[in-house]
Structure formats: structure tokens, C-alpha cells
Design a protein around this motif. Sequence first.
Motif, PDB file in Angstrom:
ATOM      1  N   PHE A 203       6.722 -12.976  -2.951  1.00  0.00           N
ATOM      2  CA  PHE A 203       5.749 -12.550  -1.880  1.00  0.00           C
ATOM      3  C   PHE A 203       4.848 -11.259  -2.264  1.00  0.00           C
ATOM      4  O   PHE A 203       5.233 -10.239  -2.603  1.00  0.00           O
ATOM      5  N   VAL A 204       3.574 -11.723  -2.317  1.00  0.00           N
ATOM      6  CA  VAL A 204       2.498 -10.458  -2.515  1.00  0.00           C
ATOM      7  C   VAL A 204       1.618 -10.596  -1.233  1.00  0.00           C
ATOM      8  O   VAL A 204       1.418 -11.422  -0.512  1.00  0.00           O
ATOM      9  N   LYS A 205       1.431  -9.286  -0.751  1.00  0.00           N
ATOM     10  CA  LYS A 205       0.905  -8.937   0.529  1.00  0.00           C
ATOM     11  C   LYS A 205      -0.503  -9.275   0.296  1.00  0.00           C
ATOM     12  O   LYS A 205      -1.325  -8.287   0.602  1.00  0.00           O
ATOM     13  N   THR A 209      -0.455 -15.068   2.692  1.00  0.00           N
ATOM     14  CA  THR A 209       0.761 -14.929   3.100  1.00  0.00           C
ATOM     15  C   THR A 209       1.017 -14.112   4.259  1.00  0.00           C
ATOM     16  O   THR A 209       2.149 -14.361   5.143  1.00  0.00           O
ATOM     17  N   LEU A 216       8.837 -11.201   4.945  1.00  0.00           N
ATOM     18  CA  LEU A 216       8.156 -10.983   3.796  1.00  0.00           C
ATOM     19  C   LEU A 216       9.369 -10.390   2.935  1.00  0.00           C
ATOM     20  O   LEU A 216       9.593  -9.055   2.935  1.00  0.00           O
ATOM     21  N   ALA A 219       8.419  -8.104  -0.529  1.00  0.00           N
ATOM     22  CA  ALA A 219       6.951  -8.252  -0.723  1.00  0.00           C
ATOM     23  C   ALA A 219       6.420  -7.070  -1.534  1.00  0.00           C
ATOM     24  O   ALA A 219       6.709  -5.761  -1.216  1.00  0.00           O
ATOM     25  N   GLU A 221       2.727  -5.077  -2.727  1.00  0.00           N
ATOM     26  CA  GLU A 221       1.066  -4.957  -2.682  1.00  0.00           C
ATOM     27  C   GLU A 221       0.551  -5.592  -3.848  1.00  0.00           C
ATOM     28  O   GLU A 221       1.181  -5.322  -5.033  1.00  0.00           O
ATOM     29  N   TRP A 246      13.261 -10.849  -8.143  1.00  0.00           N
ATOM     30  CA  TRP A 246      13.063 -12.196  -8.118  1.00  0.00           C
ATOM     31  C   TRP A 246      13.582 -12.802  -9.295  1.00  0.00           C
ATOM     32  O   TRP A 246      14.057 -14.112  -8.890  1.00  0.00           O
TER      33      TRP A 246
END
Lengths: 266, 466
Positions: A203-205, A209, A216, A219, A221, A246
Motif C-alpha cells: 500500500f502506498v498513500k 488507495t 492500510l 502503507a 508515503e 511485504w
Amino acid sequence: MRNFVSNTSKTVQATPLNPRKRAIVVGASGGIGAALSRKLAREGFSIALVDRDRASLQTLCDDINKISGETRALTYEHDVTKYNSVPDTLRRIIADLGGIDTLVYIAGVIYFPAIDEYNFAEDHKMVEVNLLGAMAWTGAVAPLFQNAKGGQIVGISSVAGDRGRVSNPGYNASKAGLTNYLEALRNRLTRHGVNVLTVKPGFVKTPPTLNNVKKLLFAVEPNVAADMIWDGMKKRKQTIYVSGIWKLIMLVIRHIPSFIFRRLSF
Amino acid sequence: MNITKSFTQLENFGHSHSAPAYFIQINIPEEITEVFEYAKKAGLKVTARGAGRSYNDAALVSGGIVLDMRGMNAITRWDKSTGLVTAQPGATLEQLWQKVEPDGWWPPVVSGTMKTTLGGCLSANIHGKNNFKMGTFGEHVVEFTAILPTGAEVTCSPKKNADLFHAMISGLGMLGIFTSVTIQMKRIHSGLLTVDAYPVPNLHGQLSALLDGAPHNDYIVGWMDGLAKGKSLGRGQIHAARYLHEGEDPNPRETMKIKNQILPPYIFGVFPKALLHYFMSPFMNNFGTWGVNTAKYIASIRKHTFRQSHAAFHFLLDYVPNWELSYGRSGLIQYQSFVPKETAEAAWTEIIQLSHKNHLPTYLGVTKRHRPDKFLLTHAVDGFSLAMDFKVTSGNRARLSSMLQDFDKIVLQAGGRFYFAKNSETSTETAQAFYGEKTVAEFRKLKKRCDPNGLLESDLYRRLFG
């Protein structure tokens, strides 16, 4: 803000022994795209910013050039699903930049279907942007890099490509296809001195998303993701996860047997 | 004409730099005009390329159109009574001397390789081992024709269009593309030269030998052991050569035959020289070259005089085919500076010491004696030149580049100049400084007149003129 730290390297004139590195970033105005473009500019690259959205492209470009104190970025308006226009856009970029050393393909779309919804139009779009566009660009650049006996292709895939899950079959398939395509490309090009890096973010902010995903997990930035990608590029890695945790999570997930996996709800 | 849509990755001679370009073969002058029209429409830059023997970025334009001029290589007229030869720009010095020598003539100025094209010789305004006596290549050009990017065809001689004549020769191919050139050959009375070889113990000895030897010889050149330090810094060997007078050679017809000039393809009659570079490459490191240079210096201590063919004396670089490959994957670069005779010794002592300090010594140093000339972008001075070969590795590129830029500062300080068939690291700032404001302004004015749309642009031009 982290993006605007003024550590611009002093401009050294490019010479045959010490050339200026040149990159194309396809999908430059999105979250990771903009952050990585800024990062590459700070690392002294000349960058061709490619995106469909002219206004945000121009803003990003002006910003990079202002911070650099010189023209380091140029803009190219291009829709990655207009596959036939890729060769011409690439030729234009090479004439303007005087060649390329790195191609980063970040363009991607994601839709979030309901758990029992099948939307071909959205799946089609995801395959077009996430996979076919990547094939068109990397396929156009690959022979150039092969002839030059060097270069780097960076493809932003996703952890979503590692398994097919109940939540988003179309997205999973597009990213699995991309991961596989990049692997094949790597196997073709490594022997010619070309590095192919597959980036698999979790997850990337970024807005899509943030607006659609409730939990998240780990997650990051976009600019943190960009730093990690740059690190992988420098080390000429083959595959990196963003963030690194991950790698472990997906190791586990990849080994979950199907009779369990098909009963899970993520 | 088919302007191809695919890129060719073109390299420089030293294999240290390459760039993608549209590589288009030119066979007739009309095609040059067509390319200019196409380039203007497509927004592309154009540069001409001959044999691609320059060590830098002179014959490359990244992402642009590179004209392969080797197709225009006819020698169109040869008058053996006057020694005037007319040829197309893609003709090589090899073709030239082989045409004129059997009739008792020799090109007045040649480079260390015979593979260079006449177009390249004019653009860089090359010099030979007789620069102190015969000047540069351009001084023997009687007339040339060229196509300008405007589409105009011009004929230039020292009298006609004299400003363009003196700017296009030395002009790095940035004002127009040569289509024909007429050159005055020099009469010779033998296919052989008398060569004296003798050692010099250090840089002072080397430069004194060039200074004192030049007036009594037709050619003079020094080999310098770049690894020698301390009192021996700059030691080496001088080769000084003289033409044979009429009657000195009992059978000039025979010695001037091409077969008695050319370099044999085998060593000891059996070993093919095409393979030699493989055996040289293990010595292309600091230790190996130290060994080779020391042995070479010791062997040179015996003073001796011998006779040698013109081709063997001049084209030393062609003695080992593909010798540049012995430098390995990343290739080599050459750095050549021209420094006035008063300041040369101090400047080069500093440069050589700096190369030792950086552990990046030159594996081959060559010194020559020079005189000034009146071409616009001249590199010559009343002094000496020192050419240094450096091995490039994937790990030393940035260090080597910055060391050579430090060299540039020393040379600039000493009132020296640079030569752009070779130097690859000289910056805009340095180039503008040594050319001087007046010269740069004059060149830019001519550039604007000949090439108002800025179509001619090489990577070298971008580097030197911004």
C-alpha cells in the motif's frame, strides 16, 4: 516537506566519460511517479515526464526545474493506451534528451469492484494501462538498450500480482501479467548488460488507495516509496518489495495452499 | 532516399562513449541537401561522420542524424605533373597515399593512422610529426567545395571566401559538409626515410631534443614513458626522420611501390597481426605497462639510424590492427594538450605527477613540435604537444574525467590549447577560455550565416559551445 529538501547536486557538465543520466518516467504525474521524478532530478538525471494529464505534468515539470535551477525535466503528453504513438514519442524524447539510460513505467489504474461484481470495461482498462502500455514502452526501449549494451528498465508492478485473490481479479491479472512480462524481459536482456527491476509495492498513500482502502497495512508515503525504488535502481536489483516487509508477507501468502486460500476473504 | 526509422548505436574510436542516432549513408551530394531539408522539418540535428577515428564525441550526435560519408570516397582527379589531387571527403589518407606515391608524391601532412577520411582531416585540421615544418593539413588545401545547411554550395580557397576557408577547416564540421577537396602533394625522391632513434633521459631532455632536432629534420616525434618517476619523469625515445635527396636512393621507383610500403599482415612471416591485440591486453594495466615501458626504454638506449618506408614511419597506429581493443571493454581515451615552449616543461611535469598521484598514469605518451597556424579554431602553438592515452574502466570514469579537467586548468594556465579529434572531457568554460571571446564570437557569426537554423550539431559542439 521531504520532497523539497534542497540537496541539489552541483551541476557538472556532461562529458563522454561522465555523462548526464537520462530517464523516461511514464506515468509521471501520479503519486509515486511524481515522487520518483523528483528523486531522479535530485540525483542529477535529465527526465522526460510522460503522462496523459497535461496540467499536473506541467506543474511537476516547472517545480522540478525551479528546484534544480536548470532544465532537468521536459514534458510529453501521451496516453499509454495509444500504443501506436509510443515509437514517435520515444524518438522525440531521444532527440531531445540525446538518448536514454533508464525507463520507469509507473502508469497504472485500479478499480475496486464489489466482491461479486464483474466489470469487463474496468478490467479491460486495467489490462490496457497496467500491462499493454508497459509492453508497448518496454518493448520499444528494449532493442535500444540491447544495442547500447546497457540501461535499466524499471516496472512498477504490485504485490497484487503475486496471487489471484477474491477482491480484484482484473487488477491481479494485469499485475501478474506485468510481473511475468518483466521477468521474461530480464531473462532476455541481462545477457546484454541491461538491468530489469520489478518493483512490487504494497500500500502506498496515493489518492486512489486512500479513498478506497480502509485498512492500510504497512502503507508508505509516495516519497518514501520513491527512495526505496531509487535504492533498488542503484543496486541494480531484480525485484524489490515496497516496503521490505511485504517480501516476508508475500512469501507466506504465496505458499498458502489453494484449499485454504480460496476460503479467505481478502 | 530512405531516412531510416531505427536507431544505430554509434561508438567513438576508443569505445569509451556511444550514442544512438539515425545513421544514413551518403553517396551523392544531393542527398546531403535532402537530409538538411528533412532534419529541419523533423526538428533533428545533423552531423557528418567519416571513418569514426576521433577519440571523443566529434562524430556523434545523440538522437540525431549522423551522415555516413564513407560512400563519397572517390579520388576524382590526380595530376602527377603538378601534384594536385582532388577527392571526395570520404576518401581516406590510405587511398590518397596509395594513389600518389607510385608517382613520386606523398601527402604533406598525415595523421598517425591512415584510416582517417579527408573530411575528418579538414574538420579537425589534423597535424603530423612535421607540424613545425609543414603546418597543419589545411595549409595544403588549395580549394574545397561544401554544402551549407542553407542548401547553398560554396567553393572556398585561401583567396576565395577566405573567412569560410579558414573557419570550415578546423570548424569541427559545424558550418557545412565538405563535398570535394583539392590538396597539393609533396614531391619525394624515395619511398624511404632516414630515421635516427635516440633516448632522452627525462622531460627536459625530451623537449630539448624536439626543439634542437626539429630544424635539422623533416619529421620528429617523441615516445614518453608515462610511468617513469622522479629524475626519469618524462624519459623516452626520439625518432627524427629526413627525406632522402634525389639520387640518395638508387632505385626510388622500387621503394615507392605500394607493396614495399605497406605493413605486412604477419609478424615473423607467420603470426597474424589481427590477433596481436589479444596478447597486448594482459599488459594494459599499471604493472604490465611499467614492465613494457621499462623494457622499451632500455632497448632504446642504443642510438641507431635506419631507413624505413613512409607508411611504416607514419602509420604506427595501424601496425597492430584493432589495437584499441587491447584496452578492454570500456576502451580508452586520449588527452592531447598544446603548450608554448616556454611553459610546457613545468605544466606537463605537474600533469604527469598528478596522473601518478591519482594512480591513473598514461600508458602511452607522444610528444611533438608545433607551430601556430591561422585557422579560426586552431589548436596549434609555438611549442609542443603531449598526447596521452588512458585506459577507461567502468570504475574510473568519473575520476579520470575530473583528473583530465584538472589537467585542462593547468594547460589553460600555461597558455596552452586543446585538440578536438581527441579531448573528450574539456568543458564549455575551458573551451571558450582558450579560444578567446573574439574567436568564439567570430565563429558564432559564421555559424549563424551558414546554419541559421542550427541544424549541424555534434555532441562535441554541444559540449564546447553550449
